[in-house]
Design a protein around this motif. Structure first.
Motif, PDB file in Angstrom:
ATOM      1  N   SER A 183     -73.630 -44.983 -25.214  1.00 37.64           N
ATOM      2  CA  SER A 183     -75.048 -45.089 -24.908  1.00 37.64           C
ATOM      3  C   SER A 183     -75.853 -45.458 -26.141  1.00 37.64           C
ATOM      4  O   SER A 183     -76.767 -46.289 -26.080  1.00 37.64           O
ATOM      5  N   LEU A 184     -75.504 -44.857 -27.280  1.00 38.05           N
ATOM      6  CA  LEU A 184     -76.222 -45.169 -28.515  1.00 38.05           C
ATOM      7  C   LEU A 184     -76.015 -46.614 -28.929  1.00 38.05           C
ATOM      8  O   LEU A 184     -76.942 -47.302 -29.347  1.00 38.05           O
ATOM      9  N   VAL A 185     -74.766 -47.075 -28.826  1.00 35.93           N
ATOM     10  CA  VAL A 185     -74.474 -48.463 -29.195  1.00 35.93           C
ATOM     11  C   VAL A 185     -75.217 -49.418 -28.264  1.00 35.93           C
ATOM     12  O   VAL A 185     -75.791 -50.421 -28.700  1.00 35.93           O
ATOM     13  N   SER A 186     -75.217 -49.083 -26.960  1.00 35.93           N
ATOM     14  CA  SER A 186     -75.919 -49.941 -25.995  1.00 35.93           C
ATOM     15  C   SER A 186     -77.402 -49.985 -26.284  1.00 35.93           C
ATOM     16  O   SER A 186     -78.072 -50.996 -26.061  1.00 35.93           O
ATOM     17  N   ALA A 187     -77.939 -48.865 -26.763  1.00 33.28           N
ATOM     18  CA  ALA A 187     -79.366 -48.808 -27.074  1.00 33.28           C
ATOM     19  C   ALA A 187     -79.689 -49.421 -28.427  1.00 33.28           C
ATOM     20  O   ALA A 187     -80.853 -49.517 -28.804  1.00 33.28           O
ATOM     21  N   GLY A 188     -78.652 -49.796 -29.197  1.00 31.48           N
ATOM     22  CA  GLY A 188     -78.869 -50.446 -30.482  1.00 31.48           C
ATOM     23  C   GLY A 188     -79.218 -49.499 -31.594  1.00 31.48           C
ATOM     24  O   GLY A 188     -79.919 -49.876 -32.543  1.00 31.48           O
ATOM     25  N   GLU A 216     -77.858 -38.643 -16.896  1.00 30.71           N
ATOM     26  CA  GLU A 216     -78.472 -39.784 -17.592  1.00 30.71           C
ATOM     27  C   GLU A 216     -79.676 -39.345 -18.412  1.00 30.71           C
ATOM     28  O   GLU A 216     -79.867 -39.788 -19.554  1.00 30.71           O
ATOM     29  N   LYS A 217     -80.491 -38.463 -17.831  1.00 31.43           N
ATOM     30  CA  LYS A 217     -81.668 -37.970 -18.548  1.00 31.43           C
ATOM     31  C   LYS A 217     -81.248 -37.191 -19.790  1.00 31.43           C
ATOM     32  O   LYS A 217     -81.873 -37.305 -20.863  1.00 31.43           O
ATOM     33  N   SER A 218     -80.176 -36.369 -19.666  1.00 33.82           N
ATOM     34  CA  SER A 218     -79.705 -35.581 -20.804  1.00 33.82           C
ATOM     35  C   SER A 218     -79.208 -36.476 -21.927  1.00 33.82           C
ATOM     36  O   SER A 218     -79.491 -36.245 -23.113  1.00 33.82           O
ATOM     37  N   ILE A 219     -78.448 -37.519 -21.573  1.00 28.81           N
ATOM     38  CA  ILE A 219     -77.937 -38.450 -22.587  1.00 28.81           C
ATOM     39  C   ILE A 219     -79.085 -39.147 -23.301  1.00 28.81           C
ATOM     40  O   ILE A 219     -79.092 -39.274 -24.535  1.00 28.81           O
ATOM     41  N   THR A 220     -80.065 -39.582 -22.542  1.00 25.00           N
ATOM     42  CA  THR A 220     -81.228 -40.249 -23.145  1.00 25.00           C
ATOM     43  C   THR A 220     -81.969 -39.301 -24.084  1.00 25.00           C
ATOM     44  O   THR A 220     -82.390 -39.679 -25.181  1.00 25.00           O
ATOM     45  N   PHE A 221     -82.123 -38.048 -23.647  1.00 29.85           N
ATOM     46  CA  PHE A 221     -82.818 -37.059 -24.473  1.00 29.85           C
ATOM     47  C   PHE A 221     -82.043 -36.799 -25.771  1.00 29.85           C
ATOM     48  O   PHE A 221     -82.629 -36.742 -26.861  1.00 29.85           O
ATOM     49  N   CYS A 275     -84.247 -31.532 -15.250  1.00 33.14           N
ATOM     50  CA  CYS A 275     -84.702 -32.688 -16.037  1.00 33.14           C
ATOM     51  C   CYS A 275     -85.998 -32.358 -16.774  1.00 33.14           C
ATOM     52  O   CYS A 275     -86.190 -32.748 -17.927  1.00 33.14           O
ATOM     53  N   ARG A 276     -86.876 -31.624 -16.111  1.00 35.80           N
ATOM     54  CA  ARG A 276     -88.157 -31.273 -16.725  1.00 35.80           C
ATOM     55  C   ARG A 276     -88.006 -30.199 -17.801  1.00 35.80           C
ATOM     56  O   ARG A 276     -88.901 -30.025 -18.627  1.00 35.80           O
ATOM     57  N   ALA A 318     -80.227 -29.145 -24.420  1.00 33.30           N
ATOM     58  CA  ALA A 318     -79.841 -30.478 -23.943  1.00 33.30           C
ATOM     59  C   ALA A 318     -78.329 -30.634 -23.847  1.00 33.30           C
ATOM     60  O   ALA A 318     -77.804 -31.203 -22.870  1.00 33.30           O
ATOM     61  N   ALA A 319     -77.578 -30.146 -24.829  1.00 35.77           N
ATOM     62  CA  ALA A 319     -76.125 -30.305 -24.811  1.00 35.77           C
ATOM     63  C   ALA A 319     -75.507 -29.510 -23.659  1.00 35.77           C
ATOM     64  O   ALA A 319     -74.622 -30.000 -22.947  1.00 35.77           O
TER      65      ALA A 319
END
Length: 349
Positions: free
Chosen positions: A332-337, A296-301, A271-272, A279-280
């Protein structure tokens, strides 16, 4: 007896290391229930105290209990050393409690912290003078009592537990080994009991009717020697000093040998280490080895740096071989708007 009928005096209100206290309770024959002295303190005013008297009347006699009551001060509760006496009409000690250490505890009376000094039946006509009961109290100290033994113990520094280091030395120095682990032609000496205690897979090997139990030799495939060495270091000591440099490989080994804590340590290190370039690949890796926090961290990044990540070779790998990860990223992108212009493109660049 109502409080308005009481006349009480306390000597030496500001207390030093040693003090004496005199408590005169007038109209004693009217006493019924609880009578409390005025408040007194020690010299530093860090603690506050009173005396309490509880009475229970019976024909021709009074049953009396005297308490030393701690009102406030250090939360640990304070043992004090002292004695208490009731004087007769001639001013002599009629009833006394010899010098002892009093330790305070919570009693069910108003939830107070008290120590009962003594309880006694009294013949009022021999004890009282003008219906006044006189109580004296001598206390040696109102500070925490430290015996020489206690003082000595407080100066002893207990060493830190060295078990992990000792077991680590057992591994590093190959002391008294009884089995070997072989990987890529390199052999590592180890101890069956420690391996079995720390790792479910090794426990199964050495406790069931398996070849490893008979030969005391474990052949390991698809692992590099330096990774096995780090794995064994963790098994013996709980540490992985080179984890950051081999987090992905060590996570695979930890997953293989069911070392959950080591697996989470590797997950945290990955994660660090997230960057645009990796990332991919790390997302694919996290999905493969069931590391939800890393995934989850990778998707957010990737969401945060999508335009840069889409230019990497790893992104093309996701597009071609992992369509379900693309769907999770879109969701995830749609959920994040995120706006449509910031959503990852499915076509190859």
């Amino acid at each position: 007896m109502s409080s308005s009928l009481l006349i009480m005096s306390c000597a030496n209100i500001q207390l030093s290391e040693s003090f004496s206290l005199t408590w005169n309770i007038t109209d004693f024959s009217f006493a019924d229930g609880t009578v409390q002295s005025s408040i007194f303190t020690n010299a530093s005013e860090e603690s506050k105290w009173t005396l309490l008297m509880f009475t229970c009347g019976v024909p021709y006699e009074e049953y009396l209990s005297l308490y030393f009551h701690w009102i406030s001060g250090p939360k640990t509760g304070i043992p004090i050393k002292g004695r208490m006496a009731i004087l007769n009409s001639d001013g002599e000690e009629a009833i006394s409690r010899g010098e002892s250490v009093w330790r305070f505890k919570t009693v069910k009376l108003k939830n107070t912290r008290c120590v009962c000094v003594f309880s006694h039946f009294l013949n009022s006509h021999r004890i009282l003078q003008n219906d006044t009961l006189t109580v004296t109290c001598e206390v040696c100290s109102l500070h925490l009592l430290h015996s020489p033994e206690n003082t000595q113990r407080s100066q002893v520094k207990v060493p830190e537990c060295s078990m992990a280091d000792d077991l680590g030395d057992l591994w590093d120095q190959s002391l008294l080994p009884d089995c070997s682990l072989v990987v890529a032609g390199q052999e590592f000496q180890a101890h069956k009991a420690i391996l079995a205690a720390r790792c479910p897979v090794f426990r199964a090997m050495f406790t069931h009717n398996m070849m490893e139990r008979q030969t005391n030799r474990v052949e390991i495939h698809e692992m590099e020697p330096e990774v096995l060495k780090e794995l064994l270091t963790f098994i013996y000591s709980g540490k992985a000093p080179n984890l950051q440099d081999m987090a992905a490989e060590l996570l695979v080994a930890a997953d293989m040998y069911l070392l959950e804590r080591l697996k989470r340590m590797c997950e945290e290190a990955l994660c660090r280490s997230l960057t645009v370039e990796n990332a991919a690949e790390i997302l694919i890796f996290a999905d493969l080895y069931l590391t939800p926090n890393l995934k989850e961290k990778s998707i957010t990044f990737i969401n945060q740096y999508s335009s840069d990540v889409m230019r990497t070779p790893g992104w093309k790998t996701i597009q071609k071989g992992h369509p379900y990860l693309m769907a999770e990223l879109f969701h995830s992108l749609v959920s994040a708007g995120a706006s449509p212009s910031k959503r990852p493109r499915t076509e190859c660049n």
